[in-house]
Design a protein around this motif. Structure first.
Motif, PDB file in Angstrom:
ATOM      1  N   SER A  16     -24.370  43.601 -13.537  1.00  0.00           N
ATOM      2  CA  SER A  16     -22.831  44.091 -14.012  1.00  0.00           C
ATOM      3  C   SER A  16     -22.007  43.631 -12.642  1.00  0.00           C
ATOM      4  N   PRO A  17     -20.693  42.700 -13.619  1.00  0.00           N
ATOM      5  CA  PRO A  17     -20.349  42.305 -12.694  1.00  0.00           C
ATOM      6  C   PRO A  17     -19.468  42.125 -11.744  1.00  0.00           C
ATOM      7  N   ASN A  18     -19.099  43.687 -11.571  1.00  0.00           N
ATOM      8  CA  ASN A  18     -18.095  43.832 -10.105  1.00  0.00           C
ATOM      9  C   ASN A  18     -18.978  44.438  -8.791  1.00  0.00           C
ATOM     10  N   VAL A  19     -20.380  44.219  -9.021  1.00  0.00           N
ATOM     11  CA  VAL A  19     -20.814  45.225  -8.049  1.00  0.00           C
ATOM     12  C   VAL A  19     -21.199  43.571  -7.054  1.00  0.00           C
ATOM     13  N   GLU A  20     -20.690  44.693  -5.291  1.00  0.00           N
ATOM     14  CA  GLU A  20     -21.575  43.834  -4.333  1.00  0.00           C
ATOM     15  C   GLU A  20     -22.152  43.583  -4.213  1.00  0.00           C
ATOM     16  N   ILE A  21     -22.629  41.382  -3.459  1.00  0.00           N
ATOM     17  CA  ILE A  21     -24.249  41.396  -2.975  1.00  0.00           C
ATOM     18  C   ILE A  21     -23.935  40.672  -1.694  1.00  0.00           C
ATOM     19  N   GLU A  22     -24.692  41.345  -0.977  1.00  0.00           N
ATOM     20  CA  GLU A  22     -24.819  40.556   0.229  1.00  0.00           C
ATOM     21  C   GLU A  22     -26.307  39.689   0.561  1.00  0.00           C
ATOM     22  N   ILE A  23     -26.516  38.316   0.514  1.00  0.00           N
ATOM     23  CA  ILE A  23     -27.564  37.838   0.569  1.00  0.00           C
ATOM     24  C   ILE A  23     -28.047  37.486   1.717  1.00  0.00           C
ATOM     25  N   ILE A  73     -36.731  57.996 -17.484  1.00  0.00           N
ATOM     26  CA  ILE A  73     -36.344  56.026 -16.837  1.00  0.00           C
ATOM     27  C   ILE A  73     -35.268  55.421 -16.347  1.00  0.00           C
ATOM     28  N   ASP A  74     -34.526  55.400 -17.539  1.00  0.00           N
ATOM     29  CA  ASP A  74     -33.723  53.990 -17.895  1.00  0.00           C
ATOM     30  C   ASP A  74     -33.187  54.102 -17.387  1.00  0.00           C
ATOM     31  N   PRO A  75     -33.081  53.181 -16.291  1.00  0.00           N
ATOM     32  CA  PRO A  75     -31.767  53.143 -15.309  1.00  0.00           C
ATOM     33  C   PRO A  75     -30.106  52.862 -15.886  1.00  0.00           C
ATOM     34  N   SER A  76     -29.794  52.409 -16.666  1.00  0.00           N
ATOM     35  CA  SER A  76     -29.281  52.549 -18.331  1.00  0.00           C
ATOM     36  C   SER A  76     -28.648  53.613 -17.923  1.00  0.00           C
ATOM     37  N   LYS A  77     -29.022  54.638 -18.373  1.00  0.00           N
ATOM     38  CA  LYS A  77     -28.742  55.897 -18.490  1.00  0.00           C
ATOM     39  C   LYS A  77     -28.196  56.676 -17.299  1.00  0.00           C
ATOM     40  N   ILE A  78     -28.359  56.121 -16.070  1.00  0.00           N
ATOM     41  CA  ILE A  78     -28.182  57.200 -14.815  1.00  0.00           C
ATOM     42  C   ILE A  78     -26.846  56.633 -14.282  1.00  0.00           C
ATOM     43  N   GLN A  79     -26.003  57.292 -14.248  1.00  0.00           N
ATOM     44  CA  GLN A  79     -24.611  56.984 -13.386  1.00  0.00           C
ATOM     45  C   GLN A  79     -24.493  57.362 -12.352  1.00  0.00           C
ATOM     46  N   ALA A 121     -29.690  37.622  -7.465  1.00  0.00           N
ATOM     47  CA  ALA A 121     -28.209  38.146  -7.102  1.00  0.00           C
ATOM     48  C   ALA A 121     -27.505  37.529  -8.702  1.00  0.00           C
ATOM     49  N   ALA A 122     -27.929  36.514  -9.154  1.00  0.00           N
ATOM     50  CA  ALA A 122     -27.745  36.225 -10.625  1.00  0.00           C
ATOM     51  C   ALA A 122     -27.902  37.461 -11.364  1.00  0.00           C
ATOM     52  N   ALA A 123     -28.891  37.596 -11.885  1.00  0.00           N
ATOM     53  CA  ALA A 123     -29.562  39.055 -12.439  1.00  0.00           C
ATOM     54  C   ALA A 123     -28.871  40.054 -12.740  1.00  0.00           C
ATOM     55  N   CYS A 124     -28.671  40.156 -11.471  1.00  0.00           N
ATOM     56  CA  CYS A 124     -27.711  41.889 -11.214  1.00  0.00           C
ATOM     57  C   CYS A 124     -26.458  41.408 -11.391  1.00  0.00           C
ATOM     58  N   ARG A 125     -26.326  40.599 -11.046  1.00  0.00           N
ATOM     59  CA  ARG A 125     -24.115  40.171 -11.382  1.00  0.00           C
ATOM     60  C   ARG A 125     -23.924  40.129 -12.781  1.00  0.00           C
ATOM     61  N   GLU A 126     -24.998  39.499 -14.154  1.00  0.00           N
ATOM     62  CA  GLU A 126     -24.481  39.420 -15.153  1.00  0.00           C
ATOM     63  C   GLU A 126     -24.969  40.783 -16.187  1.00  0.00           C
ATOM     64  N   SER A 179     -32.238  46.764 -11.362  1.00  0.00           N
ATOM     65  CA  SER A 179     -32.745  48.678 -12.236  1.00  0.00           C
ATOM     66  C   SER A 179     -31.421  49.473 -11.423  1.00  0.00           C
ATOM     67  N   TYR A 180     -31.221  48.942  -9.941  1.00  0.00           N
ATOM     68  CA  TYR A 180     -29.838  49.797  -8.921  1.00  0.00           C
ATOM     69  C   TYR A 180     -28.287  48.804  -9.906  1.00  0.00           C
ATOM     70  N   ALA A 181     -28.737  47.922 -10.040  1.00  0.00           N
ATOM     71  CA  ALA A 181     -27.473  47.194 -10.746  1.00  0.00           C
ATOM     72  C   ALA A 181     -27.207  47.643 -12.072  1.00  0.00           C
ATOM     73  N   LYS A 182     -28.067  48.084 -12.553  1.00  0.00           N
ATOM     74  CA  LYS A 182     -27.595  48.962 -14.106  1.00  0.00           C
ATOM     75  C   LYS A 182     -27.633  50.249 -14.306  1.00  0.00           C
ATOM     76  N   ALA A 183     -27.982  50.574 -12.899  1.00  0.00           N
ATOM     77  CA  ALA A 183     -27.401  51.850 -13.305  1.00  0.00           C
ATOM     78  C   ALA A 183     -25.877  52.594 -12.335  1.00  0.00           C
ATOM     79  N   GLY A 184     -25.484  51.679 -12.393  1.00  0.00           N
ATOM     80  CA  GLY A 184     -24.142  51.094 -11.170  1.00  0.00           C
ATOM     81  C   GLY A 184     -24.218  51.508 -10.164  1.00  0.00           C
ATOM     82  N   ALA A 185     -24.598  51.208  -9.340  1.00  0.00           N
ATOM     83  CA  ALA A 185     -24.801  51.106  -7.530  1.00  0.00           C
ATOM     84  C   ALA A 185     -23.377  49.638  -7.259  1.00  0.00           C
TER      85      ALA A 185
END
Length: 305
Positions: free
Chosen positions: A83-90, A24-30, A76-81, A53-59
């Motif tokens: 996946s830098p291109n992920v769009e985030i709304e807080i 279930i490693d999210p980094s191995k899921i596309q 959000a900072a952890a997710c951007r680290e 986890s969703y950031a690692k999977a490429g959301a």
């Protein structure tokens, strides 16, 4: 834990996990692109683990909601680290407020042009454990109902239309549940938490029955025994037993919602992030044919005529 009312639940698989394993490693899921996920209760602990986890999977887009904005900024900072291109709304959101949840759904719709693939409702409340009804604080009891049960209803009411309207979307509504919903006795069997989580579980079953034919998958996920802020405040004496990773639930959610067949056959059921998924999937037919992992009333055999 059989004497707590959980007999049989830990015999579904022989292997349990305390942290994400390779299956279930999210980094191995596309995940497909675009893929938009809203996590309600994402400021810390399990919710933050779901987001990363969703950031690692490429959301491609994440909506992070909670009452605490400061915690969301850290998530959000952890997710951007990752996946830098992920769009985030807080978004600040009180899950017990109809207006607040409706505003969150509207913000989600506007931010990502109406697209929404997955909603994960992680917000939860327990309060101090009191084993006797007569010792239970009424306000604490009401807060548990409002967050765990009513809050899930409000999220379902406002987000299901967005999920169903998303073309080629995952259409997944996930509630972070708890095996505590099944506990009827023992050292943590308090009315406010266990009963409100049982109500949430039943609500998720109703959602499954009402929307499954429209393509919606509703999944209740036990996250394991995590040393979350809520768990530590509610039962500090159980600290040594809270040994599961906060990232486990998120990894499981990604695995469960990333595959159409998987999210369909598990819909309407209570599953555990701790279960070995390869072993669990081998019991798929048994679970589906027996309509298992759902709440039931035990009744006696019919009287012979």
């Amino acid at each position: 834990m059989a004497n707590w009312g959980l007999a049989g639940i830990n015999t579904i698989v022989t292997k349990l996990h305390a942290s994400p394993n390779p299956a279930i490693d999210p980094s191995k899921i596309q995940l497909p692109k675009p893929f938009i996920v809203c996590i309600v209760g994402a400021s810390r602990g399990i919710g933050a683990g779901v987001a990363t986890s969703y950031a690692k999977a490429g959301a491609t887009g994440l909506i992070l909601a909670s009452r605490r904005i400061s915690g969301l900024e850290e998530t959000a900072a952890a997710c951007r680290e990752i996946s830098p291109n992920v769009e985030i709304e807080i978004v600040a959101c009180d899950i017990t407020s109809s207006d607040s949840v409706a505003a969150l759904a509207e913000k989600t719709k506007q931010r990502f042009d109406g697209r929404l693939d997955v909603v994960v409702v992680n917000s939860g409340f327990s309060g101090p454990i009191k084993l006797k009804i007569t010792e239970t604080d009424p306000e604490t009891f009401q807060n548990a109902i409002n967050v765990n049960y009513v809050g899930t209803f409000l999220c379902a009411k406002n987000f299901i239309p967005l999920l169903l309207a998303t073309t080629n979307g995952a259409k997944s509504f996930v509630a972070v549940s708890s095996m505590a919903a099944l506990i009827i006795r023992g050292p943590i069997s308090n009315a406010q938490y266990t009963v409100s989580k049982a109500a949430q579980l039943r609500l998720m079953e109703c959602i499954h029955e009402q929307y499954y034919e429209e393509g919606l998958s509703s999944l209740s996920v036990h996250p394991g025994a995590v040393a979350s802020e809520m768990a530590l405040e509610s039962a500090p004496e159980f600290k040594d037993f809270l040994t599961d990773s906060a990232a486990l639930c998120g990894a499981f959610c990604v695995w469960a919602t990333s595959d159409e067949e998987r999210r369909r056959w598990m819909s309407g059921r209570l599953v555990s992030a701790k279960w070995d998924v390869e072993e669990f999937e081998k019991r798929k037919e048994e679970m589906v044919e027996g309509d298992l992992l759902k709440l039931r009333l035990a009744v006696p055999d019919a009287v012979a005529k």
